[in-house]
Design an enzyme around this catalytic site. Structure first.
Site, short mmCIF file in Angstrom:
data_model
loop_
_atom_site.label_atom_id
_atom_site.label_comp_id
_atom_site.label_asym_id
_atom_site.label_seq_id
_atom_site.Cartn_x
_atom_site.Cartn_y
_atom_site.Cartn_z
CD GLU A 104 60.81 -62.28 -126.01
OE1 GLU A 104 59.83 -62.83 -126.55
OE2 GLU A 104 60.73 -61.23 -125.36
CG ASP A 106 62.89 -60.18 -123.41
OD1 ASP A 106 63.05 -60.28 -124.61
OD2 ASP A 106 61.85 -60.54 -122.80
CD GLU A 108 60.80 -55.37 -122.25
OE1 GLU A 108 60.07 -55.34 -123.25
OE2 GLU A 108 60.36 -55.57 -121.10
CG ASN A 123 61.21 -62.38 -118.65
OD1 ASN A 123 61.52 -63.41 -118.03
ND2 ASN A 123 59.96 -62.03 -118.85
NE ARG A 273 55.80 -63.56 -110.93
CZ ARG A 273 56.72 -63.14 -111.80
NH1 ARG A 273 57.73 -62.41 -111.39
NH2 ARG A 273 56.62 -63.46 -113.07
#
Ligand SMILES: *[C@@H]1O[C@H](CO)[C@@H](O)[C@H](O)[C@H]1NC(C)=O
Length: 287
Positions: A104, A106, A108, A123, A273
């Site tokens: 995918e 992306d 957004e 992404n 993260r």
């Protein structure tokens, strides 16, 4: 086998040129290329197939998808996003294959209160795994006019562009063990929905339903098939001059400008993260 004749070579070159330059869908009608998939009359094609709109109200959002599937190519679309108070709304515009190990790519668009900036969230999923977010502010108000959002998808890299300015490059890092989308054909999808649990200031600002319906517009879709050239393999990633094969100096300069002044979030730089270090495909991705 004898040497290839000059005429044979010329024919080969001509054939490649044709393959590389095949445009399909350029200037054609939304009716030919897309189907409205959900939201009933909230998704509309009008002006003789030249315009498409999606809208969202308290009951439902809406969406469409391409009839064709693509395997590599350049996809351009002009969007004019939900104007006014669009907080809580998300307009997604992406390429995706199907199944649990889908790929995918992306875009957004996360809405905001009137006068506050949209965030363009990007992404890349490969083999079902995403977690590669980069987010940007835009250098214009995306609700005033149409702007062009493009994806260049080749075997060597994926480039995200806004008005032909590169904002993100995702390189083929298969040589480092990172899967790259290259065998699953993808469709183009778009939808407008309510995501006020996370979209605006992390979910702090809710959708104001008294402003519904919220509407986004689409026009000038164009898809160009790009055949991937086998000569530029992913090995060029490791030798340091891979950059030159994807963007020219002007493109690199613009990418740096966007990343310096408009980037809001980069997973590659999120050491909280990824305390063990950034994901491997991030290597060499700072410009
Ligand atoms: C909305 O505006 C606020 C305040 O300017 C900003 O912090 C935020 O990043 C903007 N965008 C989104 C999608 O929340």
């Amino acid at each position: 086998m004898g040497k290839p004749s000059l005429a044979g070579l010329a024919l080969l070159v001509a054939t490649c040129t044709i393959l590389v330059g095949t445009a399909f869908g350029g200037g054609s009608s939304f009716n030919d290329e897309f189907e409205l998939t959900w939201g009933d009359q909230r998704a509309k094609i009008f002006s003789g197939g030249q315009l498409l709109s999606l809208s969202l109200d308290k009951v439902s959002g809406s969406g469409f998808r391409s009839k064709r599937e693509y395997l590599f190519g350049r996809i351009d679309m002009q969007l004019k996003l939900v104007a006014g108070n669009s907080a809580g709304t998300v307009t997604a515009y992406y390429l995706s294959s199907q199944g649990p190990t889908h790929d995918e790519i992306d875009f957004e668009f996360l809405g905001n209160l009137s006068g506050d900036p949209y965030i363009l969230h990007t992404n890349v999923f490969t083999q079902g795994k995403g977690n590669r977010e980069q987010q940007f502010y835009l250098w214009f108000d995306p609700t005033r006019n149409f702007h062009t959002y493009s994806i260049v998808w080749k075997a060597e890299h994926i480039i995200f562009l806004v008005d032909n300015i590169p904002i993100r490059v995702f390189k083929n890092a298969e040589s480092l063990g990172v899967p790259f989308p290259k065998s699953q054909p993808m469709r183009i999808y778009s939808s407008l929905w309510n995501a006020d649990d996370w979209a605006t200031r992390g979910g702090l600002v809710k959708t104001d339903w008294s402003k519904a319906p919220f509407t986004a517009y689409y026009r000038n879709f164009q898809a160009t098939h790009l055949s991937s050239s086998p000569s530029t393999s992913s090995s060029s990633f490791s030798n340091g001059d891979w950059q030159s094969s994807e963007l020219d100096p002007n493109g690199r300069r613009r990418l740096r400008w966007v990343q310096k002044y408009f980037m809001v979030y980069n997973y590659c730089a999120d050491s909280k993260r990824f305390p063990q270090g950034a994901p491997v495909e991030c290597k060499g991705s700072r410009f």
